[in-house]
Design a protein around this motif. Structure first.
Motif, mmCIF file in Angstrom:
data_model
loop_
_atom_site.group_PDB
_atom_site.id
_atom_site.type_symbol
_atom_site.label_atom_id
_atom_site.label_comp_id
_atom_site.label_asym_id
_atom_site.label_seq_id
_atom_site.Cartn_x
_atom_site.Cartn_y
_atom_site.Cartn_z
ATOM 1 N N UNK A 445 29.378 13.634 12.083
ATOM 2 C CA UNK A 445 29.899 12.481 11.348
ATOM 3 C C UNK A 445 30.309 12.852 9.937
ATOM 4 N N UNK A 446 29.531 13.734 9.302
ATOM 5 C CA UNK A 446 29.861 14.181 7.948
ATOM 6 C C UNK A 446 31.152 14.983 7.948
ATOM 7 N N UNK A 447 31.322 15.845 8.957
ATOM 8 C CA UNK A 447 32.548 16.630 9.065
ATOM 9 C C UNK A 447 33.762 15.716 9.271
ATOM 10 N N UNK A 448 33.587 14.701 10.073
ATOM 11 C CA UNK A 448 34.675 13.769 10.331
ATOM 12 C C UNK A 448 35.094 13.048 9.053
ATOM 13 N N UNK A 449 34.126 12.643 8.248
ATOM 14 C CA UNK A 449 34.434 11.974 6.987
ATOM 15 C C UNK A 449 35.188 12.908 6.047
ATOM 16 N N UNK A 450 34.764 14.187 6.043
ATOM 17 C CA UNK A 450 35.439 15.149 5.182
ATOM 18 C C UNK A 450 36.876 15.389 5.640
ATOM 19 N N UNK A 454 40.351 14.532 3.627
ATOM 20 C CA UNK A 454 41.317 15.587 3.345
ATOM 21 C C UNK A 454 42.652 15.365 4.055
ATOM 22 N N UNK A 455 42.778 14.292 4.822
ATOM 23 C CA UNK A 455 43.996 14.013 5.555
ATOM 24 C C UNK A 455 44.200 14.915 6.749
ATOM 25 N N UNK A 456 43.130 15.455 7.287
ATOM 26 C CA UNK A 456 43.217 16.408 8.398
ATOM 27 C C UNK A 456 42.714 15.835 9.713
ATOM 28 N N UNK A 457 42.351 14.571 9.718
ATOM 29 C CA UNK A 457 41.804 13.961 10.926
ATOM 30 C C UNK A 457 42.926 13.341 11.739
ATOM 31 N N UNK A 458 43.000 13.623 13.045
ATOM 32 C CA UNK A 458 44.017 12.995 13.886
ATOM 33 C C UNK A 458 43.961 11.489 13.802
ATOM 34 N N UNK A 459 45.084 10.837 13.878
ATOM 35 C CA UNK A 459 45.180 9.392 13.692
ATOM 36 C C UNK A 459 44.259 8.640 14.652
ATOM 37 N N UNK A 461 41.447 9.409 15.758
ATOM 38 C CA UNK A 461 40.011 9.532 15.455
ATOM 39 C C UNK A 461 39.628 8.850 14.150
ATOM 40 N N UNK A 462 40.624 8.303 13.434
ATOM 41 C CA UNK A 462 40.329 7.687 12.144
ATOM 42 C C UNK A 462 39.580 6.376 12.328
ATOM 43 N N UNK A 463 38.745 6.070 11.356
ATOM 44 C CA UNK A 463 38.038 4.786 11.351
ATOM 45 C C UNK A 463 38.939 3.748 10.718
#
Length: 464
Positions: A445-450, A454-459, A461-463
């Motif tokens: 979960x912490x990695x996902x928030x980071x 940073x704008x690196x999370x696939x759309x 998977x975003x909250x």
């Protein structure tokens, strides 16, 4: 339920207790160990009730965060053996729930034993740490196979154990010894994967004791240790027979660590509670001695006390979070949150010495060298000691002397040394708390928030 007098009587059961090279035949009457017996007896009298079915609250199982919080409050002022008994009962209950699905016979045995222990109002101590021998070698590869407690023989359905357990607080003063593996075991170590209950007076049990009790007739200079000392037991199992119904693990190596982890959880909760209480005491002593020394307004002193206040608040917050976020087992038992318990215990213990250093820096050398209370009563020295230990018309010399002795006894004498080591080692040491904290923390979960920040999370998977 037992009264304090009945508890004392129960100790005359033939147990083999040793202190400073001699066997102790009369524990209640012993000049040093007897003081600890008195503390435990007062604990019995504190909770005694003649009502049918009455139960010591520290022998009962909490089933909600409210009941878990109530147990925390009931631990205030309790003797160490009552606290250890509570942790032992909860360790067994937690371990039984965790292994019950695969090993129902042990779960049922544990449940029956806990009910019997509650009915008989006995006291239990935790025997986990083995002699260990060469720490770099596993149990089955030691030069001496007895370096870890293990099964050496069988007599019908019963087992025979041999080994030693170290650092067992109040072992000589309880009724039962909860013997569990000190760590995970693996194939080839089946004999060492043993958990069982052993009466203290069993043939072959010998307990060698040491203590941090003050060795002074006048205990006014030892306000903490004179009231709270307990012997530490070196428990030897010299071919002790354990009946089948008292065996809770017998060779199932894959479950050996369950008992250690269960004990660790409750040991760390108890340690977290103690660290929270002590942190408040350290803050109080720092402020009081700063005022008595005339330094309360000094910026560096205020800064140190502020840091101590923040430490005390964070430790207390972790304790509250551990209780509020408790988990409920399938059988309805409540146990504290693993993450907050371990992180809080680690933080409290890792920073304890720094808080003590601040207190010593604020207090000064008289923490170690202040004259005794009896010197204040001497015709030859009393008035002069009082005069020079005073720091002003509003600070009496005796008041300041007593503050110094309380700080020394709590943090800089035999009891203080015991606390410093116990804070680190109780519950498996700081490394163990780091491991469990990492295991229960939501790292993904912490990695996902980071990644999202940073704008690196696939759309997808975003909250939102």
């Amino acid at each position: 339920m037992l009264t304090g007098a009945q508890y004392k009587k129960s100790l005359y059961d033939g147990r083999a207790i040793f202190f400073e090279g001699e066997r102790v035949e009369d524990l209640p009457g012993h000049p040093i160990l007897g003081q600890s017996v008195d503390q435990i007896a007062r604990g019995y009298d504190r909770w005694y009730s003649s009502e049918p079915g009455a139960l010591n609250p520290l022998m009962s199982i909490p089933h909600s965060s409210e009941e878990l919080r109530a147990r925390i409050k009931q631990q205030h002022g309790a003797d160490i053996l009552s606290l250890v008994t509570y942790q032992s009962v909860m360790t067994l209950t937690t371990a039984g729930a965790r292994i019950g699905g695969r090993l129902p016979k042990y779960r049922d045995r544990i449940q029956r034993y806990v009910e019997q222990a509650q009915d008989n109002d006995i006291r239990i101590t935790e025997c986990i740490t083995d002699a260990k021998g060469d720490r770099s070698l596993p149990s089955a590869k030691q030069d001496d196979p007895d370096a870890y407690t293990h099964i050496v023989d069988r007599r019908g359905d019963d087992i025979v154990i041999r080994g030693a357990k170290l650092h067992i607080t109040a072992a000589a003063l309880g009724h039962e010894l909860m013997v569990i593996p000190t760590k995970a075991m693996h194939a080839g170590e089946e004999a060492y994967a043993v958990a069982c209950m052993v009466p203290v007076n069993s043939p072959g049990v010998k307990i060698v004791n040491t203590t941090y009790a003050p060795r002074h007739a006048d205990t006014r200079d030892f306000p903490f240790s004179s009231k709270n000392h307990m012997p530490e037991g070196f428990v030897i199992f010299d071919d002790v027979v354990v009946p089948r119904e008292r065996v809770f693990l017998d060779g199932e190596v894959e479950h050996a660590a369950v008992f250690a982890h269960s004990l660790g959880l409750w040991e760390r909760l108890g340690g977290l509670l103690d660290l929270a209480e002590t942190a408040d005491q350290l803050v109080g002593f720092a402020q009081l001695i700063a005022e008595a020394n005339g330094l309360a307004r000094e910026s560096h002193v205020r800064e140190k006390i502020s840091e101590m206040i923040i430490h005390a608040t964070l430790v207390r917050s972790a304790l509250e979070a551990a209780i509020a976020n408790c988990e409920i087992t399938a059988d309805g038992s409540a146990f504290p949150n693993e993450l907050y318990t371990n992180a809080g215990k680690y933080h409290g213990a890792a920073n304890y010495n720094l808080m003590v250093r601040h207190l010593h820096d604020i207090g000064g050398g008289s923490i170690l060298t202040a004259p005794s209370v009896s010197d204040l009563e001497s015709e030859a020295t009393g008035a002069l000691v009082r005069k020079y230990m005073s720091t002003g018309k509003d600070v009496d010399g005796e008041y300041r002397v007593r503050l110094f002795h309380a700080i020394r006894d709590l943090t800089a004498d035999a009891f203080g040394g015991w606390r410093a080591v116990t804070n680190v080692q109780a519950g498996g040491g700081l490394y163990a708390q780091r491991i469990v904290t990492r295991r229960h923390y939501d790292l993904d979960g912490a990695k996902k928030k980071a990644l999202e920040a940073a704008g690196l999370l696939p759309e997808k998977e975003k909250t939102h």
